[in-house]
Design a protein around this motif. Sequence first.
Motif, mmCIF file in Angstrom:
data_model
loop_
_atom_site.group_PDB
_atom_site.id
_atom_site.type_symbol
_atom_site.label_atom_id
_atom_site.label_comp_id
_atom_site.label_asym_id
_atom_site.label_seq_id
_atom_site.Cartn_x
_atom_site.Cartn_y
_atom_site.Cartn_z
ATOM 1 N N PRO A 279 0.828 -1.209 0.000
ATOM 2 C CA PRO A 279 0.000 0.000 0.000
ATOM 3 C C PRO A 279 0.864 1.260 0.000
ATOM 4 N N ARG B 68 -7.275 -5.647 -15.488
ATOM 5 C CA ARG B 68 -7.698 -6.444 -14.332
ATOM 6 C C ARG B 68 -6.612 -6.445 -13.276
ATOM 7 N N TYR C 158 -6.165 -2.973 -11.749
ATOM 8 C CA TYR C 158 -7.223 -2.666 -10.775
ATOM 9 C C TYR C 158 -6.956 -3.382 -9.456
ATOM 10 N N ARG C 159 -6.313 -4.525 -9.540
ATOM 11 C CA ARG C 159 -5.910 -5.220 -8.309
ATOM 12 C C ARG C 159 -4.916 -4.374 -7.515
ATOM 13 N N HIS D 116 -4.766 -1.160 -7.644
ATOM 14 C CA HIS D 116 -5.540 -0.006 -7.174
ATOM 15 C C HIS D 116 -6.335 -0.344 -5.912
ATOM 16 N N THR D 117 -7.007 -1.489 -5.920
ATOM 17 C CA THR D 117 -7.808 -1.879 -4.753
ATOM 18 C C THR D 117 -6.941 -2.234 -3.551
ATOM 19 N N ALA D 118 -5.648 -2.548 -3.804
ATOM 20 C CA ALA D 118 -4.719 -2.825 -2.703
ATOM 21 C C ALA D 118 -4.083 -1.539 -2.170
ATOM 22 N N LYS D 119 -4.584 -0.364 -2.629
ATOM 23 C CA LYS D 119 -4.096 0.947 -2.187
ATOM 24 C C LYS D 119 -2.669 1.225 -2.649
ATOM 25 N N TYR E 298 -11.708 -2.285 -15.259
ATOM 26 C CA TYR E 298 -11.260 -1.123 -14.477
ATOM 27 C C TYR E 298 -12.393 -0.089 -14.490
ATOM 28 N N GLU F 227 -13.190 2.398 -12.493
ATOM 29 C CA GLU F 227 -12.984 3.705 -11.869
ATOM 30 C C GLU F 227 -12.162 4.623 -12.781
ATOM 31 N N ASN G 16 -3.069 5.863 -11.410
ATOM 32 C CA ASN G 16 -4.178 6.025 -10.481
ATOM 33 C C ASN G 16 -3.817 6.992 -9.363
#
Length: 288
Positions: free
Chosen positions: A86, A100, A103-104, A106-109, A153, A155, A176
Amino acid sequence: MLIHEARQLYTGEGLGLDLDQTVYALDATTIDLCLALFPWAHFRRRKGAIKLHTLLDLQGSIPTFIRITAGKVNELSILDELIPEPASIYVMDRGYTDFRRLYRLHTAKAFFVIRGKKGLDFRRRYYRPVDRSTGLICDQTITLQGPKTSTLYPEPIRRIRVQDPETKKRITLLTNHFDLPAGTVGDLYRSRWKVELFFKWIKQHLRIKAFYGTSENAVKTQIWIAISVYVLVAIVRKRLGIDRDLYTLLQILSVTLLEKTEILPALSLAGGTPVEDRSANQLQLFDF
């Protein structure tokens, strides 16, 4: 253990950018092999090769993750093996474009800076003013419009166009990270040349193109020895406080390897010109 020790020594070494975050460069290099001698290193029908996948901590250019695979292994699969940190920034070339997997991150900060491919289907949502005299062309917030990419993705993404001041070549960057100045994003991508320099250094100076064995284990062992030497030189440089780059230090060590010279005087030779790699017994071809 060596990598962990080296990273601790280089913690305070910056990138010349106003950043407190850890910045990584992810890339891979291909080492060609003879398929007849290395039948396990599948690459193409009549060609063998291995790939050296590396995640380089740009603070000190220390490799933190290394995977040695057959040449046919896709670079994208390595993203599945990484554990995102993160707040860290991952800089990649366009070969790692997979929304994909991005985005992983991104979702992991975690943050990414990646060169965009041509033909991206998107819609512009916001536009930020830029100073074109600095090489910036545009700074936009976009959403992906492709039927597949918009799902992978969902967002917004930041899209930045920059022009290289020397080559005048224009490139598109996707990230991002919306808080960094656009110029800093461009500088981050330019900093990934360090991983290319790492590959060049490994190949040229540590002689891993000539292998002593043909088995998979022999090849991997020799590469890991080369990487261990690289990290050891990085540790020596920091511990002795030597103000020279790693590449010059290894060149000095290579020509003084069989001399009875203490390491500190050898690495602290006067002048900043790299030592020439030549044999002391080599006669001159022409006597001028």
